[in-house]
Design a protein around this motif. Structure first.
Motif, PDB file in Angstrom:
ATOM      1  N   UNK A 168       0.822  -1.207   0.000  1.00  0.00           N
ATOM      2  CA  UNK A 168       0.000   0.000   0.000  1.00  0.00           C
ATOM      3  C   UNK A 168       0.860   1.263   0.000  1.00  0.00           C
ATOM      4  N   UNK A 169       1.839   1.308   0.894  1.00  0.00           N
ATOM      5  CA  UNK A 169       2.682   2.507   0.994  1.00  0.00           C
ATOM      6  C   UNK A 169       3.589   2.638  -0.225  1.00  0.00           C
ATOM      7  N   UNK A 170       4.112   1.508  -0.728  1.00  0.00           N
ATOM      8  CA  UNK A 170       4.981   1.569  -1.899  1.00  0.00           C
ATOM      9  C   UNK A 170       4.256   2.082  -3.125  1.00  0.00           C
ATOM     10  N   UNK A 171       3.100   1.498  -3.434  1.00  0.00           N
ATOM     11  CA  UNK A 171       2.344   1.926  -4.610  1.00  0.00           C
ATOM     12  C   UNK A 171       1.821   3.351  -4.421  1.00  0.00           C
ATOM     13  N   UNK A 172       1.287   3.637  -3.232  1.00  0.00           N
ATOM     14  CA  UNK A 172       0.763   4.978  -2.979  1.00  0.00           C
ATOM     15  C   UNK A 172       1.828   6.051  -3.060  1.00  0.00           C
ATOM     16  N   UNK A 173       3.028   5.758  -2.530  1.00  0.00           N
ATOM     17  CA  UNK A 173       4.109   6.740  -2.584  1.00  0.00           C
ATOM     18  C   UNK A 173       4.538   7.011  -4.016  1.00  0.00           C
TER      19      UNK A 173
END
Length: 316
Positions: free
Chosen positions: A111-116
């Motif tokens: 989630x954080x990787x794609x969102x970032x």
């Protein structure tokens, strides 16, 4: 700006990683010195210790020890009694958290990787790319997370990798929104513009000059997304998309033992309390990090404003 000046600006950010690591340590240290940070970290660590050290227990989580829903300390039922099939609730609690934690950690990283990536690229590219990415984020945000996850899981089935992907993708838009807002101010900095003028590829600019300056928002998002991932995966396990029986799982335990709340409520209460404590702990610690970063930023602004040689424009 002269060529020599641009070269100096381009070379300067190479020292930023150590500076950012120091800032992260200061923020974490400040958060851990507050009551909010200590309570949050303590709650999270207690639950994580149960989840990852519990499987070291020699007792089997699938062994039958007493009749179903036997109360605690009755007929050898143990500290928390037995579940719907007569298995020890305590042993199943000890062995039922590690898989949930691993899935939640993996989903949080997705989630954080794609969102970032989406947030940083949208803030830097602007124009058509920005509109395309952020309107896509808005579309996914309009779909409830549980419904989105169930939609993906219903296509193939409860596979562990699909569970991670479904939960990660359902939370990526929230992270993209946060990082997009934080990155907009970073991409306008002079050193980022100077590096772009020098001809450095956009990928290098984003990974070496923009993302390192978003460390604190990413840390806060990791804490928040982790708590939501834990609750969401536990909810999906409750609905039958988690570990298959007879494997112990905290979400599955709540579902299969709810019919015996009157006889032995610990089959539901024990995993539910642990999930609640972990969610509260991670949220509280993430809030402490955000408050520590806000205090540090305000402190830096106050120092700059009180500098003898500062002008009114520099103090703003």
């Amino acid at each position: 700006m002269s060529t020599a000046s641009v070269a100096v600006v381009v070379n300067a950010p190479a020292r930023k990683p150590s500076k950012n690591v120091g800032a992260v340590r200061r923020v974490l240290g400040t958060a851990l010195r507050t009551r909010r940070g200590v309570v949050g970290a303590g709650l999270a660590l207690v639950v994580l210790a149960v989840a990852f050290l519990g499987p070291l227990s020699p007792a089997s989580p699938t062994a039958f020890v007493a009749p179903p829903f036997t109360p605690p300390f009755t007929n050898g039922s143990g500290l928390l009694g037995t579940d719907v099939l007569g298995r020890s609730v305590l042993d199943r609690v000890f062995h039922g958290g590690w898989s949930l934690m691993l899935l939640s950690f993996a989903a949080t990283l997705v989630a954080v990787g794609i969102g970032a990536v989406i947030g940083v690229v949208a803030a830097y590219r602007r124009g058509f790319v920005e509109n395309l990415l952020m309107r896509g984020v808005d579309v996914v945000l309009a779909i409830p997370q549980l419904v989105f996850s169930l939609l993906l899981l219903s296509l193939i089935g409860p596979q562990w990798w699909l569970l991670i992907l479904a939960v990660g993708l359902s939370q990526a838009p929230q992270t993209a929104r946060v990082i997009y807002g934080a990155a907009q101010s970073v991409v306008e900095k002079d050193f980022v513009k100077a590096v772009a003028v020098w001809g450095v590829p956009a990928r290098t600019i984003l990974t070496k000059h923009v993302l390192p300056n978003l460390t604190t928002p990413l840390m806060v998002e990791l804490g928040l997304r982790l708590s939501y991932s834990i609750v969401l995966i536990a909810g999906l396990s409750f609905l039958g998309f988690g570990a298959p029986p007879p494997a112990p799982d905290w979400g599955v335990m709540v579902n299969e033992n709810r019919i015996g709340l009157g006889a032995n409520p610990w089959g539901v209460l024990a995993p539910a309390i642990l999930l609640a404590l972990l969610a509260v702990g991670t949220n509280t610690f993430a809030d402490a990090i955000a408050r520590a970063n806000l205090g540090e930023t305000r402190g830096e602004d106050a120092v700059l404003a009180s500098a003898p040689n500062s002008t009114p424009e520099e103090s703003k």
